[in-house]
Motif scaffolding. Structure first.
Motif, short mmCIF file in Angstrom:
data_model
loop_
_atom_site.label_atom_id
_atom_site.label_comp_id
_atom_site.label_asym_id
_atom_site.label_seq_id
_atom_site.Cartn_x
_atom_site.Cartn_y
_atom_site.Cartn_z
N GLY A 131 0.78 -1.22 0.00
CA GLY A 131 0.00 0.00 0.00
C GLY A 131 0.82 1.27 0.00
O GLY A 131 0.25 2.37 0.01
N THR A 132 2.15 1.17 -0.03
CA THR A 132 3.00 2.36 -0.04
C THR A 132 2.84 3.12 -1.35
O THR A 132 2.76 2.54 -2.43
CB THR A 132 4.47 1.97 0.14
OG1 THR A 132 4.65 1.38 1.42
CG2 THR A 132 5.38 3.19 0.04
N LEU A 133 2.81 4.44 -1.24
CA LEU A 133 2.87 5.32 -2.40
C LEU A 133 4.13 6.18 -2.29
O LEU A 133 4.45 6.68 -1.22
CB LEU A 133 1.64 6.23 -2.46
CG LEU A 133 0.33 5.58 -2.90
CD1 LEU A 133 -0.84 6.51 -2.61
CD2 LEU A 133 0.38 5.24 -4.38
N ARG A 134 4.81 6.29 -3.40
CA ARG A 134 5.99 7.15 -3.46
C ARG A 134 5.64 8.46 -4.16
O ARG A 134 5.01 8.46 -5.22
CB ARG A 134 7.11 6.44 -4.23
CG ARG A 134 7.70 5.23 -3.49
CD ARG A 134 8.74 5.66 -2.50
NE ARG A 134 9.34 4.55 -1.75
CZ ARG A 134 10.37 4.71 -0.93
NH1 ARG A 134 10.92 5.90 -0.77
NH2 ARG A 134 10.87 3.67 -0.27
N LEU A 135 6.05 9.57 -3.56
CA LEU A 135 5.81 10.89 -4.14
C LEU A 135 7.08 11.40 -4.81
O LEU A 135 8.18 10.97 -4.48
CB LEU A 135 5.35 11.88 -3.07
CG LEU A 135 4.10 11.50 -2.27
CD1 LEU A 135 3.78 12.60 -1.26
CD2 LEU A 135 2.92 11.26 -3.20
N SER A 136 6.91 12.34 -5.73
CA SER A 136 8.06 12.90 -6.44
C SER A 136 8.87 13.85 -5.56
O SER A 136 9.96 14.27 -5.94
CB SER A 136 7.60 13.63 -7.70
OG SER A 136 6.62 14.62 -7.38
N ARG A 137 8.34 14.20 -4.39
CA ARG A 137 9.09 14.96 -3.39
C ARG A 137 8.96 14.24 -2.06
O ARG A 137 7.95 13.59 -1.78
CB ARG A 137 8.54 16.39 -3.25
CG ARG A 137 8.87 17.31 -4.41
CD ARG A 137 8.28 18.69 -4.20
NE ARG A 137 8.77 19.34 -2.98
CZ ARG A 137 8.40 20.57 -2.59
NH1 ARG A 137 7.52 21.25 -3.31
NH2 ARG A 137 8.88 21.09 -1.48
N GLY A 165 -7.01 4.92 9.25
CA GLY A 165 -5.66 4.47 9.61
C GLY A 165 -4.62 5.28 8.86
O GLY A 165 -4.95 6.20 8.12
N PRO A 166 -3.36 4.97 9.08
CA PRO A 166 -2.28 5.76 8.47
C PRO A 166 -2.16 5.53 6.97
O PRO A 166 -2.60 4.52 6.42
CB PRO A 166 -1.04 5.27 9.20
CG PRO A 166 -1.39 3.89 9.64
CD PRO A 166 -2.84 3.91 9.95
N VAL A 167 -1.55 6.52 6.32
CA VAL A 167 -1.19 6.44 4.90
C VAL A 167 0.32 6.28 4.84
O VAL A 167 1.06 7.00 5.54
CB VAL A 167 -1.62 7.71 4.15
CG1 VAL A 167 -1.14 7.67 2.71
CG2 VAL A 167 -3.13 7.87 4.20
N VAL A 168 0.79 5.34 4.06
CA VAL A 168 2.23 5.08 3.98
C VAL A 168 2.79 5.78 2.76
O VAL A 168 2.44 5.46 1.62
CB VAL A 168 2.52 3.57 3.90
CG1 VAL A 168 4.02 3.32 3.95
CG2 VAL A 168 1.83 2.84 5.05
N LEU A 169 3.65 6.78 2.99
CA LEU A 169 4.21 7.60 1.92
C LEU A 169 5.73 7.60 1.99
O LEU A 169 6.32 7.64 3.06
CB LEU A 169 3.70 9.04 2.03
CG LEU A 169 2.20 9.28 1.92
CD1 LEU A 169 1.90 10.76 2.15
CD2 LEU A 169 1.67 8.83 0.57
N GLY A 170 6.33 7.58 0.82
CA GLY A 170 7.77 7.72 0.70
C GLY A 170 8.11 8.76 -0.34
O GLY A 170 7.22 9.27 -1.04
N ASP A 175 15.06 6.25 0.84
CA ASP A 175 14.71 6.31 2.26
C ASP A 175 13.45 5.50 2.52
O ASP A 175 12.54 5.46 1.67
CB ASP A 175 14.48 7.76 2.69
CG ASP A 175 15.77 8.55 2.78
OD1 ASP A 175 16.84 7.92 2.72
OD2 ASP A 175 15.70 9.79 2.89
N PRO A 176 13.35 4.86 3.68
CA PRO A 176 12.15 4.07 3.97
C PRO A 176 10.92 4.96 4.07
O PRO A 176 11.01 6.11 4.49
CB PRO A 176 12.49 3.42 5.32
CG PRO A 176 13.52 4.31 5.93
CD PRO A 176 14.33 4.82 4.79
N PRO A 177 9.77 4.43 3.67
CA PRO A 177 8.54 5.22 3.78
C PRO A 177 8.13 5.39 5.22
O PRO A 177 8.60 4.67 6.11
CB PRO A 177 7.52 4.38 3.00
CG PRO A 177 8.03 2.98 3.14
CD PRO A 177 9.53 3.09 3.13
N ARG A 178 7.25 6.34 5.47
CA ARG A 178 6.74 6.59 6.80
C ARG A 178 5.23 6.51 6.79
O ARG A 178 4.59 6.71 5.76
CB ARG A 178 7.18 7.97 7.30
CG ARG A 178 8.67 8.12 7.49
CD ARG A 178 9.02 9.51 7.99
NE ARG A 178 10.44 9.67 8.18
CZ ARG A 178 11.00 10.22 9.26
NH1 ARG A 178 10.24 10.64 10.24
NH2 ARG A 178 12.30 10.34 9.36
#
Length: 209
Positions: A131-137, A165-170, A175-178
């Motif tokens: 469910g992780t999403l990576r952002l361009s920043r 619940g939380p959203v998992v963003l990187g 770097d690991p997502p948070r």
């Protein structure tokens, strides 16, 4: 996860008049200070298919009165589909909607947005939690209010979240997502959005003793 992907795939497709009210005029000058600034933080909402928009309904979190307030919109699917992942497509659509300047009605009601232009979503990297999403920043580098808008909008999406619940963003780096959570405190004070900390990769091996 499969259910979320299925849902994502389906989505991707007052001035008061005083005259005549019995109020007497007075010749005594009274300094009452500047008129208070009041905003309604309410809109009529955007009906389905408004303006010929083809998309899906979503609640987008905008800023009004220094707080986050949800506005219902019909969110168009991005024309430039950089990914075939339905989760990424929905996230990208929501990011672009957050970047969009509020309509005239929304501005009159006091709504603004702090999300900068040009943000994009990308799939999770190998080893990222499901469910992780990576952002361009990097999320940490975004203005706190903008990050709060993003977190609360994504967490409210049925296609991206299985429930509260939380959203998992990187970010774009390794770097690991948070995990970021949208709470009542975040909505009332978006300038101080908290993080829940780093998430360990589920594939990471235990360190040697």
């Amino acid at each position: 996860m499969a259910a979320r992907r299925s849902r994502a795939a389906a989505l991707a497709v007052g001035v008061l008049a005083l005259s005549g009210c019995g109020i007497r005029a007075t010749t005594v000058p009274v300094d009452v200070g500047p008129a208070p600034s009041r905003v309604s933080c309410e809109t009529a909402g955007q009906p389905a298919g408004a303006g010929g928009v083809q998309g899906f309904r979503a609640t987008v979190e905008l800023v009004c009165g220094s707080q986050l307030v949800g506005v219902e919109r019909v969110v168009p699917v991005p024309e430039k589909r950089a990914s075939r992942d339905p989760l990424v497509l929905v996230a990208q659509a929501l990011l672009e909607e957050l970047e969009r300047r509020p309509s005239g009605e929304e501005r009159d009601a006091g709504f603004t947005t702090s999300v900068p232009d040009g943000l994009s979503a990308a799939p999770a990297r190998a080893g990222d939690p499901a469910g992780t999403l990576r952002l361009s920043r990097k999320p940490e580098d975004l203005p706190p209010v903008a990050l709060a808008q993003i977190v609360c909008t994504l967490s409210a999406s049925d296609a991206l979240s299985a429930g509260p619940g939380p959203v998992v963003l990187g970010g774009p780096d390794a770097d690991p997502p948070r995990a970021w959570e949208c709470t009542d405190a975040v909505r009332s004070r978006p300038e101080s959005v908290p993080t829940l900390g780093d998430l360990a990769s589920p594939s990471a091996s235990p360190s040697a003793s």
